[in-house]
Design a protein around this motif. Structure first.
Motif, PDB file in Angstrom:
ATOM      1  N   GLY A   1       0.804  -1.223   0.000  1.00 35.33           N
ATOM      2  CA  GLY A   1       0.000   0.000   0.000  1.00 35.33           C
ATOM      3  C   GLY A   1       0.832   1.267   0.000  1.00 35.33           C
ATOM      4  N   MET A   2       2.029   1.227  -0.619  1.00 31.01           N
ATOM      5  CA  MET A   2       2.927   2.385  -0.594  1.00 31.01           C
ATOM      6  C   MET A   2       2.307   3.614  -1.235  1.00 31.01           C
ATOM      7  SD  MET A   2       5.732   3.548   0.495  1.00 31.01           S
ATOM      8  CE  MET A   2       6.594   2.052   1.004  1.00 31.01           C
ATOM      9  N   LYS A   3       1.483   3.422  -2.255  1.00 25.36           N
ATOM     10  CA  LYS A   3       0.856   4.567  -2.905  1.00 25.36           C
ATOM     11  C   LYS A   3      -0.033   5.336  -1.931  1.00 25.36           C
ATOM     12  CE  LYS A   3      -0.490   4.198  -7.160  1.00 25.36           C
ATOM     13  NZ  LYS A   3      -1.263   3.832  -8.379  1.00 25.36           N
ATOM     14  N   ILE A   4      -0.786   4.605  -1.112  1.00 25.51           N
ATOM     15  CA  ILE A   4      -1.656   5.247  -0.121  1.00 25.51           C
ATOM     16  C   ILE A   4      -0.812   5.959   0.941  1.00 25.51           C
ATOM     17  CG2 ILE A   4      -3.415   4.839   1.651  1.00 25.51           C
ATOM     18  CD1 ILE A   4      -4.406   4.518  -1.211  1.00 25.51           C
ATOM     19  N   VAL A   5       0.261   5.297   1.364  1.00 25.99           N
ATOM     20  CA  VAL A   5       1.149   5.894   2.374  1.00 25.99           C
ATOM     21  C   VAL A   5       1.671   7.246   1.898  1.00 25.99           C
ATOM     22  CG1 VAL A   5       3.362   5.636   3.566  1.00 25.99           C
ATOM     23  CG2 VAL A   5       1.828   3.684   3.387  1.00 25.99           C
ATOM     24  N   GLN A   6       2.109   7.296   0.638  1.00 29.96           N
ATOM     25  CA  GLN A   6       2.678   8.531   0.116  1.00 29.96           C
ATOM     26  C   GLN A   6       1.613   9.564  -0.250  1.00 29.96           C
ATOM     27  OE1 GLN A   6       5.410   7.498  -3.021  1.00 29.96           O
ATOM     28  NE2 GLN A   6       6.875   6.553  -1.613  1.00 29.96           N
ATOM     29  N   LEU A   7       0.477   9.091  -0.781  1.00 25.19           N
ATOM     30  CA  LEU A   7      -0.584  10.029  -1.133  1.00 25.19           C
ATOM     31  C   LEU A   7      -1.107  10.790   0.078  1.00 25.19           C
ATOM     32  CD1 LEU A   7      -2.713   8.051  -3.761  1.00 25.19           C
ATOM     33  CD2 LEU A   7      -1.527  10.210  -4.136  1.00 25.19           C
ATOM     34  N   PHE A   8      -1.188  10.100   1.212  1.00 26.11           N
ATOM     35  CA  PHE A   8      -1.733  10.728   2.415  1.00 26.11           C
ATOM     36  C   PHE A   8      -0.632  11.197   3.380  1.00 26.11           C
ATOM     37  CE2 PHE A   8      -5.310   8.426   0.726  1.00 26.11           C
ATOM     38  CZ  PHE A   8      -6.398   9.256   1.003  1.00 26.11           C
ATOM     39  N   ASN A   9       0.604  11.272   2.839  1.00 24.72           N
ATOM     40  CA  ASN A   9       1.709  11.859   3.592  1.00 24.72           C
ATOM     41  C   ASN A   9       1.904  11.193   4.956  1.00 24.72           C
ATOM     42  OD1 ASN A   9       3.834  13.698   3.806  1.00 24.72           O
ATOM     43  ND2 ASN A   9       2.581  15.164   4.947  1.00 24.72           N
ATOM     44  N   ARG A  10       1.904   9.847   4.941  1.00 26.65           N
ATOM     45  CA  ARG A  10       2.011   9.094   6.190  1.00 26.65           C
ATOM     46  C   ARG A  10       3.403   8.476   6.377  1.00 26.65           C
ATOM     47  NH1 ARG A  10      -2.225   7.686   9.170  1.00 26.65           N
ATOM     48  NH2 ARG A  10      -1.194   5.742   9.802  1.00 26.65           N
ATOM     49  N   GLU A  11       4.386   8.962   5.633  1.00 25.35           N
ATOM     50  CA  GLU A  11       5.722   8.370   5.718  1.00 25.35           C
ATOM     51  C   GLU A  11       6.280   8.408   7.140  1.00 25.35           C
ATOM     52  OE1 GLU A  11       5.554  10.144   1.496  1.00 25.35           O
ATOM     53  OE2 GLU A  11       4.762  10.593   3.496  1.00 25.35           O
ATOM     54  N   GLN A  12       6.177   9.557   7.789  1.00 24.87           N
ATOM     55  CA  GLN A  12       6.728   9.699   9.133  1.00 24.87           C
ATOM     56  C   GLN A  12       5.971   8.833  10.142  1.00 24.87           C
ATOM     57  OE1 GLN A  12       9.531  11.185  10.097  1.00 24.87           O
ATOM     58  NE2 GLN A  12       9.904  11.643   7.924  1.00 24.87           N
ATOM     59  N   ILE A  13       4.651   8.778  10.005  1.00 23.25           N
ATOM     60  CA  ILE A  13       3.829   7.979  10.921  1.00 23.25           C
ATOM     61  C   ILE A  13       4.172   6.498  10.793  1.00 23.25           C
ATOM     62  CG2 ILE A  13       1.466   7.257  11.479  1.00 23.25           C
ATOM     63  CD1 ILE A  13       0.549  10.025  10.528  1.00 23.25           C
ATOM     64  N   GLU A  14       4.256   6.011   9.536  1.00 20.94           N
ATOM     65  CA  GLU A  14       4.562   4.594   9.309  1.00 20.94           C
ATOM     66  C   GLU A  14       6.005   4.290   9.720  1.00 20.94           C
ATOM     67  OE1 GLU A  14       2.302   2.564   8.741  1.00 20.94           O
ATOM     68  OE2 GLU A  14       0.736   3.974   8.176  1.00 20.94           O
ATOM     69  N   HIS A  15       6.885   5.274   9.530  1.00 26.92           N
ATOM     70  CA  HIS A  15       8.274   5.093   9.959  1.00 26.92           C
ATOM     71  C   HIS A  15       8.354   4.921  11.471  1.00 26.92           C
ATOM     72  CE1 HIS A  15      12.347   6.808  11.068  1.00 26.92           C
ATOM     73  NE2 HIS A  15      12.655   5.756  10.336  1.00 26.92           N
ATOM     74  N   GLN A  16       7.569   5.710  12.187  1.00 25.30           N
ATOM     75  CA  GLN A  16       7.556   5.611  13.646  1.00 25.30           C
ATOM     76  C   GLN A  16       6.980   4.274  14.103  1.00 25.30           C
ATOM     77  OE1 GLN A  16       9.039   7.834  15.661  1.00 25.30           O
ATOM     78  NE2 GLN A  16       8.634   6.379  17.319  1.00 25.30           N
ATOM     79  N   LYS A  17       5.924   3.819  13.426  1.00 26.71           N
ATOM     80  CA  LYS A  17       5.328   2.518  13.756  1.00 26.71           C
ATOM     81  C   LYS A  17       6.345   1.398  13.522  1.00 26.71           C
ATOM     82  CE  LYS A  17       0.411   3.379  12.918  1.00 26.71           C
ATOM     83  NZ  LYS A  17      -0.750   3.004  12.077  1.00 26.71           N
ATOM     84  N   PHE A  18       7.090   1.519  12.427  1.00 26.68           N
ATOM     85  CA  PHE A  18       8.091   0.494  12.121  1.00 26.68           C
ATOM     86  C   PHE A  18       9.177   0.468  13.193  1.00 26.68           C
ATOM     87  CE2 PHE A  18      12.068  -0.916  10.191  1.00 26.68           C
ATOM     88  CZ  PHE A  18      11.680  -2.148   9.683  1.00 26.68           C
ATOM     89  N   ILE A  19       9.581   1.644  13.654  1.00 24.98           N
ATOM     90  CA  ILE A  19      10.592   1.720  14.715  1.00 24.98           C
ATOM     91  C   ILE A  19      10.101   0.987  15.964  1.00 24.98           C
ATOM     92  CG2 ILE A  19      11.723   3.291  16.344  1.00 24.98           C
ATOM     93  CD1 ILE A  19      11.945   5.312  14.065  1.00 24.98           C
ATOM     94  N   GLU A  20       8.811   1.169  16.315  1.00 25.49           N
ATOM     95  CA  GLU A  20       8.249   0.519  17.503  1.00 25.49           C
ATOM     96  C   GLU A  20       8.214  -0.999  17.344  1.00 25.49           C
ATOM     97  OE1 GLU A  20       4.461   2.336  18.013  1.00 25.49           O
ATOM     98  OE2 GLU A  20       5.287   4.324  18.439  1.00 25.49           O
ATOM     99  N   ILE A  21       7.765  -1.457  16.179  1.00 24.75           N
ATOM    100  CA  ILE A  21       7.692  -2.903  15.931  1.00 24.75           C
ATOM    101  C   ILE A  21       9.091  -3.507  15.892  1.00 24.75           C
ATOM    102  CG2 ILE A  21       7.036  -4.655  14.231  1.00 24.75           C
ATOM    103  CD1 ILE A  21       4.672  -2.888  13.486  1.00 24.75           C
ATOM    104  N   ASN A  22      10.008  -2.800  15.250  1.00 24.38           N
ATOM    105  CA  ASN A  22      11.382  -3.283  15.159  1.00 24.38           C
ATOM    106  C   ASN A  22      12.040  -3.335  16.533  1.00 24.38           C
ATOM    107  OD1 ASN A  22      13.471  -4.226  13.445  1.00 24.38           O
ATOM    108  ND2 ASN A  22      14.506  -2.259  13.611  1.00 24.38           N
TER     109      ASN A  22
END
Length: 586
Positions: A211-232
């Motif tokens: 769903g990268m297109k949705i992530v970028q269209l709605f400017n969620r890069e930073q939010i998803e990056h933060q979520k990834f940091i937590e999961i990682n």
């Protein structure tokens, strides 16, 4: 909850997969025994060499003994090679069989299962979890058997050589074995957490990449990056726990081994200095080797047991899917013929979630060769009707008939072979256009595809692409526009020569040019064939023989376009006039 150090029942399930490879299985056991014998014999030969040839300075006899030791070492190397090679070969063949069985089993699941099971998690089970199972055989089971046999052989020879020195060594072993047991239980819990976090990480990454297109269209890069940091971070902490346990255990095991070695050297030296004939310099030399052969495997067994536990945890997750039977789509026994196309829904009720009905007693008939349209607001239950006709889900009550036969009596494969569906959201594989049309069906030739494409008017469009029918559309068809993907899906449905054709919002997201192509193709495809059309755009279904109007899981109106327009304050009339006025404004 107390973790089990070893699940015997699960292990038996895994061992069943060794049956096709019995000769190789017993061959690995044979070489494990050989390794144990050769490993135990080498220190014994060294003791004799010291006492019988080195101490008396017998040069000729020493040379002969060195040759014997060299031959023994050669056989040990030979056994080690076949042991490792066959154990890994066996493991790879077993996971090959399990992976095939798992994928085949997942193909039988109802759509309901995939509605709730994350794709990333299923990928983890099918790939990395199954790969981990191979280590049960390559790094775990046989290595442990080999080490245990080696220890047993060493202990027998040690007691035969000098029982007093042997008791000193054996006295230290219960402490180490108890430590190993505690270590195994701790690692079991830690590894379960590791595999769980790996699955979560895979699921997250797979979904975000898809769903990268949705992530970028709605400017969620930073939010998803933060979520990834937590999961990682959770994944990292799970692994650090296993590292901590290893860091504690292995130095402790080395200390115990060193203490035992110190006592043996001290006591043995006192015996030699005191002139005792029970202990010789050769025996002391051999015992230094024996202690390494005893404590090193015992220490390594804990490490190998880690691999076993990782494999067992992965196997448990895989078998959870393999043993899931309630989600398996039940198939009939009658092979579906080429249908005439009569369809009947008789008081059909259905719910995706228990207690929340989506269809509430649906009744309608479709005559062979008719084109029937189903319209209604989002969530009215239109697409659900299509899912039930294909038996992607099982109805709660009622019955669905094709040509006066309940669809449950038909073999699923043959039933779906007679029904072709064109969806709004077209899925294309990373393959050529030709293979996306035929889906590698060997009965459909290139000539059949070209003929069908020419008949419905899409051949020129395909030939305009680089390499034509051999054009690689890449993952999910990203090299094509949505309209082009829709045309490919339309052709894919047509070449199957289905008895029943279903168009589910097939023209709702395409350009005007593609829509004209599809409208022309629709006339060709639906001619003489039962067709069901689901559409939001009512202009595309005015020529349907019958229009079913649905609202909140019920049929509220039924009739032809003109019959429904003549109904005063009718649902369809209001919907049509509303759409028509919007089109005029445009």
């Amino acid at each position: 909850m107390k973790a089990k150090a070893f699940d015997t029942q699960l292990f038996k399930k895994i061992l069943r997969y060794t049956k096709p490879y019995k000769k190789r299985f017993y061959g690995v056991i044979f070489f494990a025994v050989s390794l144990a014998v050769f490993a135990a014999v080498r220190p014994l030969l060294l003791a004799d060499a010291v006492d019988e040839y080195i101490k008396p300075k017998n040069h000729n006899g020493l040379i002969s003994y060195i040759v014997i030791m060299a031959v023994t070492l050669l056989f040990e190397v030979f056994s080690q090679f076949y042991f490792v090679y066959w154990a890994n070969w066996l493991g790879q063949d077993i996971i090959k069989d399990i992976r095939i069985k798992l994928f085949q089993h997942m193909l039988t699941f109802r759509m309901k299962y995939f509605d709730h099971a994350p794709v990333g998690q299923l990928v983890t089970r099918s790939v990395s979890d199954i790969e981990q199972i191979a280590k049960i055989f390559s790094q775990g089971l046989f290595m442990i058997i080999s080490d245990l046999m080696k220890m047993a052989a060493c202990l027998i020879i040690m007691f035969w050589m000098n029982w007093k020195l042997s008791f000193i060594v054996v006295a230290a072993m219960p402490i180490l074995m108890y430590t190993i047991r505690v270590f195994q239980q701790k690692m079991q819990v830690a590894f379960e957490e590791v595999r769980s976090q790996v699955a979560h990480l895979n699921t997250f990454v797979q979904e975000r990449l898809t769903g990268m297109k949705i992530v970028q269209l709605f400017n969620r890069e930073q939010i998803e990056h933060q979520k990834f940091i937590e999961i990682n971070e959770k994944h990292n902490k799970a692994w650090l726990k296993t590292i901590l346990y290893n860091s504690i255990f292995f130095p402790f095991a080395d200390i115990i081994s060193s203490i035992a070695l110190g006592f043996v050297i001290y006591y043995g030296s006192l015996q030699i200095i005191g002139g005792s004939e029970l202990t010789t310099q050769g025996q002391m030399t051999a015992y230094i080797m024996f202690i390494g052969f005893l404590f090193s495997p015992l220490r390594q067994i804990a490490d190998k047991f880690n691999e076993m536990q990782m494999g067992m945890i992965s196997a448990n997750r895989v078998f959870d899917i393999l043993e899931t039977e309630e989600e398996v789509q039940q198939s009939g026994t009658i092979k579906a013929p080429h249908f005439e196309g009569d369809i009947k829904f008789e008081n059909v009720r259905f719910s995706y979630v228990k207690g929340e009905e989506v269809l509430k007693g649906i009744n309608f008939d479709v005559q062979a060769g008719q084109t029937i349209a189903i319209v209604g607001s989002t969530g009215a239950g239109k697409s659900t009707i299509i899912n039930l006709l294909n038996r992607f889900y099982e109805i709660d009550s009622g019955a669905i008939y094709i040509d006066n036969h309940n669809i449950n009596v038909f073999d699923l494969s043959s039933l779906r072979q007679q029904i072709a569906v064109v969806l709004q959201d077209v899925f294309l594989f990373a393959d050529t256009i030709f293979h996306n049309i035929t889906l590698h069906n060997p009965t459909i030739s290139r000539e059949d595809v070209i003929r069908a494409a020419q008949k419905i008017g899409v051949h020129n469009f395909i030939m305009s692409l680089p390499e034509g029918y051999d054009f690689d559309v890449k993952e999910r068809g990203v090299m094509l526009s949505s309209g082009q993907r829709q045309l490919i899906a339309f052709l894919r449905a047509y070449v199957c020569n289905p008895s029943i054709l279903i168009l589910d919002e097939a023209t709702s997201s395409i350009d005007t040019y593609s829509e004209e192509l599809i409208q022309n193709a629709t006339e060709t495809i639906t001619k003489g064939r039962t067709s069901i059309v689901i559409a939001h755009r009512l202009a595309t279904i005015v020529n349907a023989d019958v229009i079913i109007v649905m609202d909140k899981g019920q049929i509220v109106e039924y009739g032809s376009h003109f019959e429904l327009l003549n109904k005063q304050d009718g649902y369809y009339k209001n919907l049509y006039e509303s759409q028509f006025s919007v089109d005029l404004e445009r």
